[in-house]
Design an enzyme around this catalytic site. Structure first.
Site, PDB file in Angstrom:
ATOM      1  N   HIS A 108      -3.805   7.289   3.261  1.00  0.00           N
ATOM      2  CA  HIS A 108      -4.251   5.454   2.490  1.00  0.00           C
ATOM      3  C   HIS A 108      -5.204   5.021   3.050  1.00  0.00           C
ATOM      4  O   HIS A 108      -5.947   5.466   4.160  1.00  0.00           O
ATOM      5  CB  HIS A 108      -3.016   4.823   2.983  1.00  0.00           C
TER       6      HIS A 108
ATOM      7  N   ASN B 291     -10.045  -0.470  -0.450  1.00  0.00           N
ATOM      8  CA  ASN B 291      -9.106  -0.272  -0.339  1.00  0.00           C
ATOM      9  C   ASN B 291      -8.266  -0.585  -1.890  1.00  0.00           C
ATOM     10  O   ASN B 291      -8.513  -1.988  -1.719  1.00  0.00           O
ATOM     11  CB  ASN B 291      -8.188  -1.111   1.093  1.00  0.00           C
TER      12      ASN B 291
ATOM     13  N   CYS C  10       0.826  -0.791  -0.228  1.00  0.00           N
ATOM     14  CA  CYS C  10       0.071   0.030  -0.333  1.00  0.00           C
ATOM     15  C   CYS C  10       1.058   1.254   0.042  1.00  0.00           C
ATOM     16  O   CYS C  10       0.692   2.408  -0.831  1.00  0.00           O
ATOM     17  CB  CYS C  10      -1.108  -0.072   1.250  1.00  0.00           C
TER      18      CYS C  10
HETATM   19  N1  ACO Z   1     -17.933  -9.774   8.460  1.00  0.00           N
HETATM   20  C1  ACO Z   1     -18.565  -9.433   9.499  1.00  0.00           C
HETATM   21  N2  ACO Z   1     -18.294 -10.434  11.287  1.00  0.00           N
HETATM   22  C2  ACO Z   1     -16.444  -9.997  10.340  1.00  0.00           C
HETATM   23  C3  ACO Z   1     -16.134  -9.578   8.866  1.00  0.00           C
HETATM   24  C4  ACO Z   1     -17.245  -9.249   7.896  1.00  0.00           C
HETATM   25  N3  ACO Z   1     -16.148  -8.863   7.274  1.00  0.00           N
HETATM   26  N4  ACO Z   1     -15.264  -9.667   9.071  1.00  0.00           N
HETATM   27  C5  ACO Z   1     -14.639 -10.381   9.857  1.00  0.00           C
HETATM   28  N5  ACO Z   1     -15.956 -10.510  10.937  1.00  0.00           N
HETATM   29  C6  ACO Z   1     -15.951 -11.042  12.535  1.00  0.00           C
HETATM   30  C7  ACO Z   1     -14.633 -11.551  12.417  1.00  0.00           C
HETATM   31  O1  ACO Z   1     -15.324 -13.115  12.301  1.00  0.00           O
HETATM   32  C8  ACO Z   1     -15.050 -11.518  14.455  1.00  0.00           C
HETATM   33  O2  ACO Z   1     -15.927 -12.268  14.771  1.00  0.00           O
HETATM   34  P1  ACO Z   1     -15.605 -13.062  16.461  1.00  0.00           P
HETATM   35  O3  ACO Z   1     -15.350 -11.882  17.605  1.00  0.00           O
HETATM   36  O4  ACO Z   1     -16.500 -13.331  16.536  1.00  0.00           O
HETATM   37  O5  ACO Z   1     -14.054 -13.682  16.462  1.00  0.00           O
HETATM   38  C9  ACO Z   1     -15.169  -9.848  14.474  1.00  0.00           C
HETATM   39  O6  ACO Z   1     -15.256  -9.751  13.024  1.00  0.00           O
HETATM   40  C10 ACO Z   1     -14.114  -8.978  14.624  1.00  0.00           C
HETATM   41  O7  ACO Z   1     -12.849  -9.576  14.199  1.00  0.00           O
HETATM   42  P2  ACO Z   1     -11.700  -8.306  14.304  1.00  0.00           P
HETATM   43  O8  ACO Z   1     -10.778  -8.796  13.259  1.00  0.00           O
HETATM   44  O9  ACO Z   1     -11.399  -8.134  15.123  1.00  0.00           O
HETATM   45  O10 ACO Z   1     -12.289  -7.121  13.316  1.00  0.00           O
HETATM   46  P3  ACO Z   1     -11.826  -5.760  13.212  1.00  0.00           P
HETATM   47  O11 ACO Z   1     -12.327  -4.765  14.344  1.00  0.00           O
HETATM   48  O12 ACO Z   1     -10.651  -5.682  13.460  1.00  0.00           O
HETATM   49  O13 ACO Z   1     -11.859  -5.142  11.879  1.00  0.00           O
HETATM   50  C11 ACO Z   1     -10.585  -5.262  10.062  1.00  0.00           C
HETATM   51  C12 ACO Z   1     -11.439  -6.145  10.823  1.00  0.00           C
HETATM   52  C13 ACO Z   1     -11.351  -4.912   9.137  1.00  0.00           C
HETATM   53  C14 ACO Z   1      -9.868  -6.263   8.959  1.00  0.00           C
HETATM   54  C15 ACO Z   1      -9.308  -4.177  10.237  1.00  0.00           C
HETATM   55  O14 ACO Z   1      -8.773  -5.026  11.481  1.00  0.00           O
HETATM   56  C16 ACO Z   1      -8.632  -3.743   9.455  1.00  0.00           C
HETATM   57  O15 ACO Z   1      -9.104  -2.282   8.405  1.00  0.00           O
HETATM   58  N6  ACO Z   1      -7.445  -4.316   9.952  1.00  0.00           N
HETATM   59  C17 ACO Z   1      -6.393  -3.111   9.332  1.00  0.00           C
HETATM   60  C18 ACO Z   1      -6.117  -3.566   7.128  1.00  0.00           C
HETATM   61  C19 ACO Z   1      -4.948  -2.966   6.854  1.00  0.00           C
HETATM   62  O16 ACO Z   1      -4.976  -1.722   7.226  1.00  0.00           O
HETATM   63  N7  ACO Z   1      -4.078  -3.374   6.176  1.00  0.00           N
HETATM   64  C20 ACO Z   1      -3.317  -2.765   5.558  1.00  0.00           C
HETATM   65  C21 ACO Z   1      -3.145  -2.174   3.990  1.00  0.00           C
HETATM   66  S1  ACO Z   1      -4.007  -3.921   2.705  1.00  0.00           S
HETATM   67  C22 ACO Z   1      -2.014  -4.017   1.813  1.00  0.00           C
HETATM   68  O17 ACO Z   1      -1.177  -3.181   2.339  1.00  0.00           O
HETATM   69  C23 ACO Z   1      -2.585  -4.592   0.545  1.00  0.00           C
END
Ligand code: ACO
Length: 345
Positions: A272, A302, A128
């Site tokens: 980003h 993203n 990214c």
């Molecule tokens: N729909 C419904 N529920 C979901 C989904 C979904 N799409 N995805 C995950 N959940 C659930 C999980 O299974 C979990 O359930 P559980 O508590 O029963 O286990 C719950 O939601 C919470 O999961 P978390 O992973 O803790 O959710 P979080 O609030 O952290 O959000 C996310 C997840 C959106 C991925 C977030 O952590 C994030 O944005 N992380 C950073 C991503 C990023 O910036 N990546 C870098 C750039 S990408 C690159 O470099 C190519």
């Protein structure tokens, strides 16, 4: 040994050769993938996606539409915006995490589509943060007087490496490309437009927090890796989230310091577009209110290294920064790799 006088002359000369924006462009596929459609593909909801990520829809390539196609369309628009013919492009730096082929680089394939047959062309791989890495590299090469201009493109077909059975990743990403033609001769020391400072940093110890385990030389693709879906993006979302906020905050402060500025001197922050909650946490820590924050994640998701050049093109097109105003751009992603730049428009 280099004399002090020679050093001063060279610094002054360099200060008049900063990269500056001559034109920008963006390209996204026509096909829109909505949250409602994703609800039918995996166990998710529009409400979860919107509140946890800020995304309402993203663009997805049609069959036969590739990274180099998006890159060439964005690059062509940037050249038209600058009034520069493809044959007059000196250098193409293309960032992508989704190269069309492992050999040759997508920059080469893009160069052919553009008709920029005189240019040198290569890819940058920094996920990214890749476009900002490309900008910093191009700026250095312009200052070193190796080239007169550089077309820096961020292009991604994330839909090719995303597992549409994995709800934790498939809702987040979209396809697109953004480009900027940098010219040399941005005399920023005397109030001209151009790059005031750049910063890049990497932590390879965290490589497996965000990666594609198979499909490269270490683990070539086999029927087993495919059945285990190891060619697709895996990420430790929560850890990446926390590190993204802290790293972009620190990088922003470093680059502002290098530019001799504070956050109050910045007209608009272009972060980003990975997650609205990451953007809001970063803005709070930097002391930036909503009016000085550019957000388009709701429309594109993203798009990895395309996210900042897409946003920059929209900012310029909508005249969201006054002439002579400054933007702070900051990005974070796989590597882990991150970086920032301060640009006077
Ligand atoms: N729909 C419904 N529920 C979901 C989904 C979904 N799409 N995805 C995950 N959940 C659930 C999980 O299974 C979990 O359930 P559980 O508590 O029963 O286990 C719950 O939601 C919470 O999961 P978390 O992973 O803790 O959710 P979080 O609030 O952290 O959000 C996310 C997840 C959106 C991925 C977030 O952590 C994030 O944005 N992380 C950073 C991503 C990023 O910036 N990546 C870098 C750039 S990408 C690159 O470099 C190519």
């Amino acid at each position: 040994m280099r004399s002090q006088a020679a050093g001063i002359i060279s610094d002054q000369k360099q200060a008049q050769r900063q990269g500056f924006i001559r034109g920008t462009g963006l390209a996204v596929p026509d096909r829109v993938l909505t949250n409602a459609e994703l609800e039918k593909m995996v166990d998710t909801s529009d409400e979860w996606i919107r509140t946890r990520s800020g995304i309402r829809e993203r663009r997805i390539c049609a069959d036969g539409e590739d990274t180099a196609d998006l890159a060439a369309r964005a690059g062509s628009k940037a050249l038209s915006d600058a009034g520069v013919e493809p044959i007059d492009v000196d250098l193409i730096v293309l960032s992508t995490a989704t190269p069309d082929h492992l050999l040759p680089s997508t920059a080469c394939e893009t160069q052919a589509r553009l008709g920029a047959h005189r240019a040198a062309a290569f890819d940058v791989s920094a996920a990214c943060a890749g476009w900002l890495y490309g900008v910093a590299i191009a700026d250095g090469l312009l200052k070193a007087e190796l080239f007169e201009n550089a077309l820096v493109i961020g292009a991604e077909k994330m839909s090719a490496i995303i597992d549409y059975t994995d709800r934790s990743t498939c809702v987040l990403f979209g396809d697109g490309a953004g480009a900027a033609l940098l010219g040399s001769g941005g005399d920023v020391a005397n109030g001209g437009t151009g790059l005031l400072a750049t910063h890049m940093q990497t932590d390879g110890r965290c490589a497996q927090m965000l990666w594609r385990p198979a499909g490269g030389a270490a683990m070539p693709s086999t029927s087993e890796t495919q059945s285990e879906r190891l060619e697709f993006v895996k990420q430790e979302g929560r850890d990446v989230f926390k590190r993204a906020v802290l790293a972009m905050e620190e990088s922003s402060r470093i680059v502002l310091g290098k530019a001799g500025m504070t956050i109050d001197d910045i007209d608009l922050v272009i972060p980003h577009q990975a997650n609205i909650r990451i953007i809001e946490s970063l803005a709070k820590r930097l002391g930036v209110d909503r009016e000085r924050l550019y957000i388009n994640i709701d429309r594109y998701g993203n798009t990895s290294s395309a996210s900042i050049p897409i946003a920059l093109d929209e900012v310029r097109r909508n005249e969201m920064v006054p002439p002579g105003g400054t933007v702070l751009m900051t990005a974070f992603g796989g590597g882990l790799a991150w970086g920032s730049a301060v640009l006077r428009l």
